[in-house]
Design a protein around this motif. Structure first.
Motif, short mmCIF file in Angstrom:
data_model
loop_
_atom_site.label_atom_id
_atom_site.label_comp_id
_atom_site.label_asym_id
_atom_site.label_seq_id
_atom_site.Cartn_x
_atom_site.Cartn_y
_atom_site.Cartn_z
N GLY A 82 0.82 -1.21 0.00
CA GLY A 82 0.00 0.00 0.00
C GLY A 82 0.85 1.26 0.00
O GLY A 82 0.54 2.24 -0.70
N PHE A 83 1.93 1.22 0.77
CA PHE A 83 2.85 2.38 0.80
C PHE A 83 3.52 2.57 -0.55
O PHE A 83 3.72 3.71 -0.99
N ASN A 84 3.88 1.47 -1.24
CA ASN A 84 4.47 1.59 -2.57
C ASN A 84 3.52 2.26 -3.55
O ASN A 84 3.91 3.11 -4.36
N ILE A 85 2.24 1.86 -3.49
CA ILE A 85 1.23 2.45 -4.39
C ILE A 85 1.03 3.92 -4.06
O ILE A 85 0.93 4.78 -4.95
N LEU A 86 0.96 4.22 -2.77
CA LEU A 86 0.79 5.61 -2.33
C LEU A 86 1.94 6.48 -2.81
O LEU A 86 1.74 7.59 -3.32
N HIS A 87 3.16 5.98 -2.68
CA HIS A 87 4.35 6.74 -3.08
C HIS A 87 4.38 6.95 -4.59
O HIS A 87 4.82 7.99 -5.08
N ASP A 88 3.89 5.97 -5.35
CA ASP A 88 3.85 6.09 -6.80
C ASP A 88 2.90 7.20 -7.24
O ASP A 88 3.17 7.93 -8.20
N LEU A 89 1.79 7.34 -6.53
CA LEU A 89 0.79 8.35 -6.90
C LEU A 89 1.13 9.74 -6.33
O LEU A 89 0.83 10.76 -6.95
N PHE A 90 1.74 9.76 -5.15
CA PHE A 90 2.07 11.02 -4.49
C PHE A 90 3.56 11.00 -4.12
O PHE A 90 3.92 10.78 -2.96
N PRO A 91 4.45 11.23 -5.09
CA PRO A 91 5.89 11.08 -4.87
C PRO A 91 6.46 11.96 -3.77
O PRO A 91 7.43 11.58 -3.11
#
Length: 507
Positions: A82-91
């Motif tokens: 989930g953190f990986n996906i979050l970081h991808d969308l909001f760098p």
């Protein structure tokens, strides 16, 4: 790239915001209809310290905009995937969380301690996993600010509004819009139309009711009530005298019902400055949970400590005894497993046993899967909801199996099934003389197998860095559940079982 005009997202929490970010390049306009006043001045302009102070004081949720999320103050976990996906969308969000909000980002290889069924997972993992330590209240606010910053001109928020029904063409089985009503208005409902409608309102969604009323469609549902109860609070960590316990997130989940019905979790959420030399400079969210309707006390911290000393691992008692309570004890007694077998709509499909901590990451994975369908640029808009649900069902089933395997062993388990005709059937494991006697549920074979496999697999993890790492990768949703059943792993599990039954080892 095909760009459509307007998408309507019902619900502006984690799932709704992730979905909005994922679809931002495919729709000119995005409207988020949210039941709470999440853009109010108190939330929008509060400093990180003020936000956490609201959390710790349990300030009136109506005044701070989250009365619609009853579990907002309970412990939450954003898994590695989930953190990986979050970081991808909001760098840029990661740096803001670390530097402005002082949240914790820690390594499960170096900083975590997992004890499951009395089995301590090997610490020296062959692969490191990062975990974001943050409370959901803060995460939602930080995400919302970032979403408005990145896509403010594209996204319209309709807050303090509740959708009451769909605007649908029953002959074509298509929803063209929704009717919503403003909370602070006595006027009639308002209409909004869009090219695509997505329900992200969570496990209490009304989409099943809307589908039945507007399109005469009945969604099959399975609910599992297993008597899950939580007590959550925020504390400041102090030195215990045991360096192996200090500064670490600790997890003792109950994964062997009915022999072990209690569990506990410590998730570090903030770093703080303290003048007390015994302080670890850490604020944590701590949760004690029980299943099988065995309730832990929440009337006072002293009574909770006495209960913990009697029912939980000694390490957890040592930690709690060396903490300073920073918030009230918040109970939560409505946790169930809820699976909606959806075939033709985009919506909230699952609610899980919260001790697995899957929910926020599950929502992130759904949003990413929807984006992947749009990324293929080959599907008519009218077919996308069906295609998405077919793919999302694989994610659902994987998480459903992980979440419910242990719950099937609960003696007080009640299963409620609704079929495609709307008929409801109730099953229950046991009942007393004064209760209605329902037939016992038939446990699926795959569940029986997983119960056996998981028990002996966890025995193996206490001696294997490789298996411990694979287990944590599955827990964090970086890998699918069946990585734990590779032939070589299955052989090791069988060998451990055989050695035990032949009494060749203390194992």
């Amino acid at each position: 790239m095909s760009v459509h005009d307007h998408v309507i997202i019902i619900g502006g929490s984690i799932g709704g915001m992730m979905t909005a970010a994922c679809l931002s390049k495919y729709f000119k306009r995005i409207t988020i209809i949210e039941s709470d006043d999440v853009l109010n001045e108190t939330l929008h302009k509060s400093t990180p310290d003020q936000i956490f102070d609201y959390h710790c004081r349990l300030a009136n949720t109506t005044s701070i905009g989250r009365s619609g999320v009853g579990q907002i103050y309970q412990i939450h976990v954003l898994h590695s995937e989930g953190f990986n996906i979050l970081h991808d969308l909001f760098p840029s969000l990661k740096d803001k969380l670390l530097n402005e909000y002082n949240i914790r980002l820690y390594s499960l290889k170096n900083d975590g301690k997992f004890v499951i069924n009395g089995n301590l997972l090997k610490q020296n993992l062959i692969k490191d996993i990062e975990w974001l330590g943050i409370d959901r209240f803060t995460l939602e606010i930080a995400m919302r600010n970032e979403l408005c910053l990145q896509f403010g001109n594209q996204i319209e928020w309709i807050c303090n509004a509740r959708v009451v029904e769909l605007i649908a063409d029953q002959s074509a089985y298509v929803a063209h819009g929704a009717k919503y009503r403003l909370k602070d208005s006595s006027s009639s409902s308002l209409d909004i139309y869009g090219d695509f409608i997505i329900d992200c309102t969570g496990h209490k969604t009304s989409s099943t009711k809307w589908l039945k009323e507007s399109l005469n469609l009945i969604v099959p549902i399975v609910q599992m009530h297993f008597g899950c109860v939580y007590v959550t609070f925020v504390d400041e960590r102090f030195k215990t005298g045991d360096s192996s316990l200090d500064s670490k997130p600790v997890y003792f989940p109950n994964a062997n019902v009915p022999d072990n019905n209690t569990g506990c979790y410590i998730s570090q959420v903030r770093t703080i400055k303290s003048t007390d030399e015994n302080s670890l400079g850490i604020l944590s969210t701590i949760a004690v949970n029980c299943v099988n309707a065995e309730y832990s006390p929440n009337d006072s911290y002293e009574n909770l400590l006495d209960w913990v000393k009697e029912h939980l691992d000694r390490d957890f008692y040592v930690i709690l005894k060396s903490t300073k309570l920073c918030s009230p004890l918040v109970p939560h007694r409505q946790a169930i497993d809820d699976r909606k077998y959806v075939e033709s709509l985009g919506g909230a499909m699952c609610a899980f046993n919260p001790q697995i901590g899957q929910v926020m990451t599950h929502a992130c994975r759904h949003a990413r899967e929807l984006r992947k369908v749009f990324d293929e640029h080959q599907h008519p808009l009218k077919d996308i909801s069906y295609i998405f649900n077919q793919r999302a069902s694989k994610i659902n089933e994987e998480c459903w199996l992980a979440s419910t395997t242990n719950d099937w062993k609960t003696p007080t388990l009640k299963v409620i099934k609704t079929d495609t005709n709307g008929n409801i059937q109730i099953y229950q494991q046991t009942g007393d003389m004064n209760s209605i006697q329902y037939p016992r549920p038939k446990i699926p074979f795959i569940i029986k197998f997983l119960q056996w496999h998981n028990y002996w697999f966890l025995r193996c993890t206490s001696k294997s860095e490789k298996l411990s790492a694979e287990f944590l990768l599955v827990v964090n949703q970086n890998c699918g559940l069946f990585i734990l059943m590779k032939p070589i792993t299955f052989f090791q599990v069988c060998k451990t079982t055989l050695i035990h039954y032949l009494r060749l080892s203390r194992y």
